[in-house]
Design a protein around this motif. Structure first.
Motif, short mmCIF file in Angstrom:
data_model
loop_
_atom_site.label_atom_id
_atom_site.label_comp_id
_atom_site.label_asym_id
_atom_site.label_seq_id
_atom_site.Cartn_x
_atom_site.Cartn_y
_atom_site.Cartn_z
N ALA A 96 0.82 -1.21 0.00
CA ALA A 96 0.00 0.00 0.00
C ALA A 96 0.86 1.26 0.00
CB ALA A 96 -0.93 0.00 1.22
N LEU A 97 1.98 1.24 0.70
CA LEU A 97 2.83 2.42 0.79
C LEU A 97 3.73 2.58 -0.43
CD1 LEU A 97 3.88 2.30 4.55
CD2 LEU A 97 2.03 3.59 3.49
N GLU A 98 3.96 1.50 -1.13
CA GLU A 98 4.72 1.45 -2.38
C GLU A 98 6.21 1.72 -2.21
OE1 GLU A 98 2.59 4.25 -4.74
OE2 GLU A 98 0.88 2.91 -5.01
N THR A 99 6.62 2.90 -1.77
CA THR A 99 8.05 3.25 -1.72
C THR A 99 8.58 3.38 -0.30
OG1 THR A 99 7.54 5.60 -1.85
CG2 THR A 99 7.91 4.44 -3.93
N THR A 100 7.76 3.07 0.67
CA THR A 100 8.15 3.23 2.07
C THR A 100 7.82 1.94 2.82
OG1 THR A 100 7.50 5.55 1.89
CG2 THR A 100 7.86 4.71 4.10
N GLU A 142 18.13 5.80 9.35
CA GLU A 142 19.20 6.00 8.37
C GLU A 142 18.64 6.20 6.96
OE1 GLU A 142 22.07 2.82 8.58
OE2 GLU A 142 22.40 3.16 10.73
N ARG A 143 17.68 5.37 6.57
CA ARG A 143 17.10 5.49 5.23
C ARG A 143 16.32 6.80 5.06
NH1 ARG A 143 16.18 -0.05 6.32
NH2 ARG A 143 13.99 0.36 6.78
N LEU A 144 15.57 7.18 6.09
CA LEU A 144 14.81 8.43 6.02
C LEU A 144 15.73 9.64 6.01
CD1 LEU A 144 11.93 7.50 8.50
CD2 LEU A 144 11.77 7.66 6.00
N THR A 145 16.83 9.56 6.73
CA THR A 145 17.82 10.64 6.73
C THR A 145 18.47 10.74 5.35
OG1 THR A 145 18.21 10.37 9.10
CG2 THR A 145 19.92 11.50 7.83
N GLU A 176 11.49 19.75 5.85
CA GLU A 176 10.35 20.21 5.04
C GLU A 176 9.92 19.10 4.08
OE1 GLU A 176 9.43 23.71 1.83
OE2 GLU A 176 10.67 24.21 3.58
N ALA A 177 10.89 18.44 3.46
CA ALA A 177 10.57 17.32 2.55
C ALA A 177 9.93 16.18 3.33
CB ALA A 177 11.83 16.83 1.85
N GLY A 178 10.36 15.96 4.56
CA GLY A 178 9.78 14.92 5.40
C GLY A 178 8.34 15.22 5.76
N ARG A 179 8.04 16.48 6.02
CA ARG A 179 6.65 16.86 6.32
C ARG A 179 5.76 16.63 5.10
NH1 ARG A 179 9.33 20.27 9.59
NH2 ARG A 179 9.68 21.93 8.08
N ALA A 180 6.27 16.97 3.93
CA ALA A 180 5.49 16.75 2.70
C ALA A 180 5.27 15.25 2.48
CB ALA A 180 6.21 17.37 1.51
N ALA A 181 6.32 14.46 2.66
CA ALA A 181 6.20 13.01 2.49
C ALA A 181 5.23 12.43 3.52
CB ALA A 181 7.58 12.35 2.63
N HIS A 182 5.31 12.91 4.75
CA HIS A 182 4.40 12.42 5.79
C HIS A 182 2.96 12.68 5.40
CE1 HIS A 182 2.12 12.65 9.60
NE2 HIS A 182 2.82 11.57 9.87
N GLY A 183 2.66 13.85 4.87
CA GLY A 183 1.30 14.17 4.44
C GLY A 183 0.81 13.22 3.35
N GLU A 184 1.64 12.96 2.37
CA GLU A 184 1.27 12.06 1.27
C GLU A 184 1.09 10.63 1.76
OE1 GLU A 184 4.14 12.40 -1.89
OE2 GLU A 184 3.99 14.59 -1.88
N ILE A 185 2.01 10.17 2.58
CA ILE A 185 1.96 8.80 3.06
C ILE A 185 0.79 8.62 4.03
CG2 ILE A 185 3.22 7.02 4.34
CD1 ILE A 185 5.81 8.34 3.16
N SER A 186 0.47 9.65 4.80
CA SER A 186 -0.66 9.58 5.74
C SER A 186 -1.96 9.21 5.03
CB SER A 186 -0.85 10.91 6.46
OG SER A 186 0.19 11.15 7.35
N GLU A 187 -2.15 9.76 3.83
CA GLU A 187 -3.34 9.44 3.06
C GLU A 187 -3.38 7.95 2.70
OE1 GLU A 187 -3.62 12.11 -0.26
OE2 GLU A 187 -3.39 13.88 1.03
N LYS A 188 -2.24 7.40 2.30
CA LYS A 188 -2.17 5.97 1.97
C LYS A 188 -2.43 5.12 3.22
CE LYS A 188 1.18 6.57 -1.75
NZ LYS A 188 2.54 6.23 -2.21
N VAL A 189 -1.87 5.54 4.34
CA VAL A 189 -2.05 4.80 5.59
C VAL A 189 -3.51 4.83 6.02
CG1 VAL A 189 -1.47 4.76 8.06
CG2 VAL A 189 0.34 5.07 6.35
N ASP A 190 -4.16 5.97 5.87
CA ASP A 190 -5.59 6.06 6.23
C ASP A 190 -6.42 5.11 5.38
OD1 ASP A 190 -5.06 7.97 8.16
OD2 ASP A 190 -5.66 9.67 6.91
N ARG A 191 -6.15 5.04 4.08
CA ARG A 191 -6.88 4.10 3.21
C ARG A 191 -6.60 2.66 3.63
NH1 ARG A 191 -5.35 7.81 -0.79
NH2 ARG A 191 -3.56 6.55 -1.43
#
Length: 116
Positions: free
Chosen positions: A23-27, A56-59, A71-86
């Motif tokens: 579901a997360l595809e790249t994470t 280490e991978r997220l860094t 900032e990139a992490g916050r954007a990724a968190h927002g996108e991934i949160s939608e996948k996690v909710d589904r």
């Protein structure tokens, strides 16, 4: 239904691991857990293996710096949160809120019984 709870816990955990990564595809599931923990600004210890590797991978992706979201992490968190909710909606389909809360409570008490 005649199998013990340990069977179902391990079986569900394995299914969750595999299905969530699809579901997360790249994470990975662990990366999501670390990313989400950083978004919550929590310092609680994470009770599973693979956390250091996920950090280490997220860094390396530029999503974390010194354990905090970039900032990139916050954007990724927002996108991934939608996948996690589904994903969570899919997992909980046909399970009432009361059933879920009762299951979590039983598992919490069983865990407490083993840590006394």
């Amino acid at each position: 239904m005649n199998r013990p709870i340990g069977h179902w816990l391990k079986h569900l955990d394995n299914l969750l691991e595999d299905a969530m990564e699809q579901a997360l595809e790249t994470t990975t599931r662990r990366e999501w857990q670390v990313l989400n923990r950083a978004a919550q600004e929590s310092t609680d210890t994470m009770p599973f293996t693979g956390v250091d590797e996920a950090v280490e991978r997220l860094t390396a992706r530029g999503w974390l710096a010194d354990g905090e979201l970039t900032e990139a992490g916050r954007a990724a968190h927002g996108e991934i949160s939608e996948k996690v909710d589904r994903f969570r909606r899919q997992v909980l389909e046909g399970v009432s809120s009361q059933e879920y809360l009762a299951t979590v409570d039983v598992l919490r008490r069983m865990s407490a019984n083993l840590t006394k």
